[in-house]
Scaffold this motif. Structure first.
Motif, PDB file in Angstrom:
ATOM      1  N   LEU A 141      -0.947   2.103  31.026  1.00 49.73           N
ATOM      2  CA  LEU A 141      -2.398   2.157  30.998  1.00 49.73           C
ATOM      3  C   LEU A 141      -2.889   3.502  31.502  1.00 49.73           C
ATOM      4  O   LEU A 141      -2.367   4.036  32.482  1.00 49.73           O
ATOM      5  CB  LEU A 141      -2.995   1.054  31.879  1.00 49.73           C
ATOM      6  N   TRP A 142      -3.914   4.017  30.847  1.00 50.20           N
ATOM      7  CA  TRP A 142      -4.568   5.219  31.354  1.00 50.20           C
ATOM      8  C   TRP A 142      -6.034   5.221  30.897  1.00 50.20           C
ATOM      9  O   TRP A 142      -6.392   4.574  29.921  1.00 50.20           O
ATOM     10  CB  TRP A 142      -3.856   6.472  30.851  1.00 50.20           C
TER      11      TRP A 142
ATOM     12  N   LYS B 121       1.880  -2.014  32.905  1.00 50.40           N
ATOM     13  CA  LYS B 121       1.650  -3.454  32.861  1.00 50.40           C
ATOM     14  C   LYS B 121       2.793  -4.105  32.103  1.00 50.40           C
ATOM     15  O   LYS B 121       3.455  -3.455  31.273  1.00 50.40           O
ATOM     16  CB  LYS B 121       0.298  -3.809  32.232  1.00 50.40           C
ATOM     17  N   LEU B 122       3.029  -5.385  32.380  1.00 51.03           N
ATOM     18  CA  LEU B 122       4.114  -6.129  31.755  1.00 51.03           C
ATOM     19  C   LEU B 122       3.575  -7.400  31.115  1.00 51.03           C
ATOM     20  O   LEU B 122       2.680  -8.053  31.661  1.00 51.03           O
ATOM     21  CB  LEU B 122       5.186  -6.495  32.786  1.00 51.03           C
ATOM     22  N   ASP B 123       4.137  -7.749  29.974  1.00 51.35           N
ATOM     23  CA  ASP B 123       3.804  -8.991  29.285  1.00 51.35           C
ATOM     24  C   ASP B 123       5.105  -9.644  28.821  1.00 51.35           C
ATOM     25  O   ASP B 123       5.986  -8.968  28.270  1.00 51.35           O
ATOM     26  CB  ASP B 123       2.908  -8.728  28.070  1.00 51.35           C
ATOM     27  N   PHE B 124       5.220 -10.945  29.036  1.00 56.96           N
ATOM     28  CA  PHE B 124       6.408 -11.696  28.637  1.00 56.96           C
ATOM     29  C   PHE B 124       5.990 -12.826  27.693  1.00 56.96           C
ATOM     30  O   PHE B 124       4.910 -13.405  27.841  1.00 56.96           O
ATOM     31  CB  PHE B 124       7.111 -12.286  29.858  1.00 56.96           C
ATOM     32  N   GLY B 125       6.855 -13.144  26.740  1.00 55.51           N
ATOM     33  CA  GLY B 125       6.527 -14.200  25.801  1.00 55.51           C
ATOM     34  C   GLY B 125       7.745 -14.955  25.317  1.00 55.51           C
ATOM     35  O   GLY B 125       8.889 -14.481  25.421  1.00 55.51           O
ATOM     36  N   LEU B 126       7.512 -16.144  24.792  1.00 53.75           N
ATOM     37  CA  LEU B 126       8.567 -16.938  24.159  1.00 53.75           C
ATOM     38  C   LEU B 126       7.971 -17.732  23.010  1.00 53.75           C
ATOM     39  O   LEU B 126       6.775 -18.027  22.985  1.00 53.75           O
ATOM     40  CB  LEU B 126       9.248 -17.858  25.170  1.00 53.75           C
ATOM     41  N   GLN B 127       8.810 -18.051  22.056  1.00 54.16           N
ATOM     42  CA  GLN B 127       8.429 -18.889  20.919  1.00 54.16           C
ATOM     43  C   GLN B 127       9.595 -19.800  20.544  1.00 54.16           C
ATOM     44  O   GLN B 127      10.753 -19.376  20.588  1.00 54.16           O
ATOM     45  CB  GLN B 127       8.047 -18.044  19.700  1.00 54.16           C
ATOM     46  N   TYR B 128       9.239 -21.028  20.186  1.00 56.09           N
ATOM     47  CA  TYR B 128      10.249 -21.964  19.690  1.00 56.09           C
ATOM     48  C   TYR B 128       9.736 -22.583  18.401  1.00 56.09           C
ATOM     49  O   TYR B 128       8.615 -23.114  18.347  1.00 56.09           O
ATOM     50  CB  TYR B 128      10.547 -23.060  20.699  1.00 56.09           C
ATOM     51  N   THR B 129      10.553 -22.516  17.347  1.00 59.59           N
ATOM     52  CA  THR B 129      10.188 -23.055  16.042  1.00 59.59           C
ATOM     53  C   THR B 129      11.104 -24.223  15.688  1.00 59.59           C
ATOM     54  O   THR B 129      12.332 -24.105  15.758  1.00 59.59           O
ATOM     55  CB  THR B 129      10.286 -21.979  14.948  1.00 59.59           C
TER      56      THR B 129
ATOM     57  N   ALA C 229      -9.530   2.424  47.641  1.00 54.29           N
ATOM     58  CA  ALA C 229      -9.902   1.369  46.702  1.00 54.29           C
ATOM     59  C   ALA C 229      -8.641   0.745  46.099  1.00 54.29           C
ATOM     60  O   ALA C 229      -7.689   1.450  45.764  1.00 54.29           O
ATOM     61  CB  ALA C 229     -10.796   1.928  45.596  1.00 54.29           C
ATOM     62  N   THR C 230      -8.667  -0.561  45.975  1.00 52.08           N
ATOM     63  CA  THR C 230      -7.563  -1.300  45.364  1.00 52.08           C
ATOM     64  C   THR C 230      -8.091  -2.078  44.166  1.00 52.08           C
ATOM     65  O   THR C 230      -9.023  -2.879  44.303  1.00 52.08           O
ATOM     66  CB  THR C 230      -6.923  -2.269  46.366  1.00 52.08           C
ATOM     67  N   PHE C 231      -7.523  -1.833  43.009  1.00 53.17           N
ATOM     68  CA  PHE C 231      -7.853  -2.565  41.790  1.00 53.17           C
ATOM     69  C   PHE C 231      -6.574  -3.202  41.254  1.00 53.17           C
ATOM     70  O   PHE C 231      -5.477  -2.667  41.449  1.00 53.17           O
ATOM     71  CB  PHE C 231      -8.459  -1.641  40.741  1.00 53.17           C
ATOM     72  N   ALA C 232      -6.722  -4.322  40.569  1.00 50.93           N
ATOM     73  CA  ALA C 232      -5.532  -5.044  40.099  1.00 50.93           C
ATOM     74  C   ALA C 232      -5.787  -5.719  38.767  1.00 50.93           C
ATOM     75  O   ALA C 232      -6.937  -6.041  38.420  1.00 50.93           O
ATOM     76  CB  ALA C 232      -5.110  -6.091  41.135  1.00 50.93           C
ATOM     77  N   LEU C 233      -4.715  -5.925  38.026  1.00 54.29           N
ATOM     78  CA  LEU C 233      -4.725  -6.814  36.868  1.00 54.29           C
ATOM     79  C   LEU C 233      -4.344  -8.209  37.334  1.00 54.29           C
ATOM     80  O   LEU C 233      -3.496  -8.355  38.216  1.00 54.29           O
ATOM     81  CB  LEU C 233      -3.741  -6.327  35.811  1.00 54.29           C
ATOM     82  N   PRO C 234      -4.929  -9.261  36.762  1.00 54.93           N
ATOM     83  CA  PRO C 234      -4.676 -10.621  37.262  1.00 54.93           C
ATOM     84  C   PRO C 234      -3.444 -11.258  36.632  1.00 54.93           C
ATOM     85  O   PRO C 234      -2.895 -10.775  35.632  1.00 54.93           O
ATOM     86  CB  PRO C 234      -5.937 -11.364  36.820  1.00 54.93           C
TER      87      PRO C 234
END
Length: 438
Positions: free
Chosen positions: A183-184, A215-223, A274-279
């Motif tokens: 992110l920038w 930032k990190l994003d994780f995912g899974l799928q089951y078919t 200052a502290t900012f965060a992603l939830p």
């Protein structure tokens, strides 16, 4: 073999992306709060289906919302996709009305397979939009004397994300994936107080937030196959809470205009801690596909912004106390529910219209920002669009129309009616095989 037209297409899309990132993408007064408007990373087909994505699995489309979907691509295909949106917004508050037109960059991404069980996607996405200019006039009483003054609030900027992601097929029907994003961006906000008296001093406070972090994003799928021609895909995503590396600057100025000249009486700049965060963010969804012709699905997402409240230390300079735009950074949880469908008349048909994909959807969401400690608005919308095949190639032109209604929850809050036209192009060619020459 990659032809000249393929290279030209890629260069053109990349150039358009660079131009779009630099544009002011919104005029919403609600972008005054938090990080601004938060767009979802939806691509052409998902955008027209109400924004569903977590259970969406299509080997001819990129789905960055769930990196587990990357494994749907076949071994010979290279996908490149880009999209933009044109927007017309009508805003009203009390008896006042305003119209604003904007354009926005939606995405630029590519996807390909590395191994039979491993696929990759890279791309650039918008993370937030900020752009507003709001003013009003108020009257205050001081020692029995009424003082009329004008207030001006303005802001611009936003955050961007470049990502790289992998999807892996662990066993039949089950895939996992992750995206690593960088992110920038900068968000600049200002507010001023100007008395109506001639040559009276104006007080201006400006804040600038600069973010550079990951930032990190994780995912899974089951078919699961259901009979010969039906299948159900369930998907889930998770993004962990993460404090952002940032630089926060505030400037306080006192100035007056005399004889068409601006005279600065006082100016102070400081950098409060200052502290900012992603939830923490969660999402779950499913799609049901029948005969490779009809796809229907539903998504639900929750972002725990209430647990990611910023912390900005108060600063005392020259006898003045800055409130650090505290009303700008007060959050509640953000949720969204989406439904959508896609219909393909006849995959084996010979006519053009037999291969057009018809898409519809809708969504309902709550914002993450608050005004005076209260939730500010609700948003709901409907979508419809087409996936138009490009003759003699495997590429697709996606056109989506969206109507969104942003409803203020208090009588003094802004209502918005927004129409968006989104155009996306998916370049889908078999690049990884050798042609036979006779």
């Amino acid at each position: 073999m990659v032809g000249f037209r393929h290279v030209l297409c890629a260069v053109t899309l990349f150039g358009a992306t660079g131009v779009a990132i630099a544009q002011n993408n919104t005029n919403s007064p609600y972008s005054r709060y938090g990080f601004g408007d938060l767009p979802d990373a939806t691509f052409g087909n998902s955008k027209a289906m109400g924004g569903i994505a977590y259970g969406l699995r299509d080997g001819a489309q990129i789905n960055a919302m769930n990196p587990a979907s990357y494994t749907a691509i076949d071994s010979l295909t290279f996908i490149m996709s880009a999209g933009v949106t044109l927007q017309n917004a009508n805003m009203s508050q009390g008896g006042m009305k305003q119209n604003a037109k904007n354009s926005s960059f939606d995405y630029f991404a590519a996807q390909f397979r590395i191994q039979s069980w491993l696929a990759m996607s890279i791309g650039v996405l918008p993370a937030s939009y900020v752009g507003y200019s709001v003013s009003d006039t108020q009257t205050a009483t001081n020692d029995g004397t009424s003082v009329v003054f004008g207030r001006q609030f303005s802001g611009d900027g936003g955050l961007h994300e470049v990502y790289g992601g992998l999807g892996a097929k662990l066993f039949k029907g089950f895939s996992v994936g992750f995206n690593f994003g960088y992110l920038w961006g900068d968000v600049t906000r200002s507010r001023s107080l100007t008395p109506a008296a001639t040559e009276a001093s104006t007080f201006l406070q400006t804040s600038t937030l600069t973010v550079t972090d990951y930032k990190l994003d994780f995912g899974l799928q089951y078919t699961q196959k259901i009979g010969k021609n039906r299948e159900l895909t369930i998907g889930a995503v998770y993004s962990p809470k993460h404090e952002l590396s940032n630089k926060y600057t505030e400037t306080l100025q006192k100035y007056r205009v005399s004889s068409s000249q601006t005279i600065i009486d006082a100016s102070t700049t400081f950098n409060p801690d200052a502290t900012f965060a992603l939830p923490h963010s969660f999402g779950i969804g499913f799609t049901y596909k029948y005969d490779n012709r009809l796809t229907v699905g539903m998504d639900y997402s929750l972002q725990k912004w209430s647990s990611a409240q910023p912390s900005i230390n108060e600063t005392v300079e020259d006898g003045q106390i800055s409130d650090n735009f505290r009303d700008t950074y007060m959050y509640k949880d953000r949720s969204k529910i989406s439904v959508g469908a896609e219909y393909l008349p006849n995959p084996m048909g010979r006519s053009f219209f037999a291969h057009v994909k018809y898409r519809v959807g809708g969504y309902y969401s709550t914002p993450y920002y608050t005004i005076n400690g209260k939730r500010a608005s609700r948003e709901y919308g409907v979508t419809a669009g087409f996936g138009l095949p490009i003759p003699r190639v495997r590429s697709v032109l996606s056109i989506t129309g969206q109507y969104a209604r942003v409803k203020g929850l208090e009588t003094n809050m802004v209502n918005q009616n927004i129409f968006r036209l989104s155009i996306g192009f998916t370049f889908n060619e078999r690049w990884f095989f050798k042609r036979r020459v006779e």
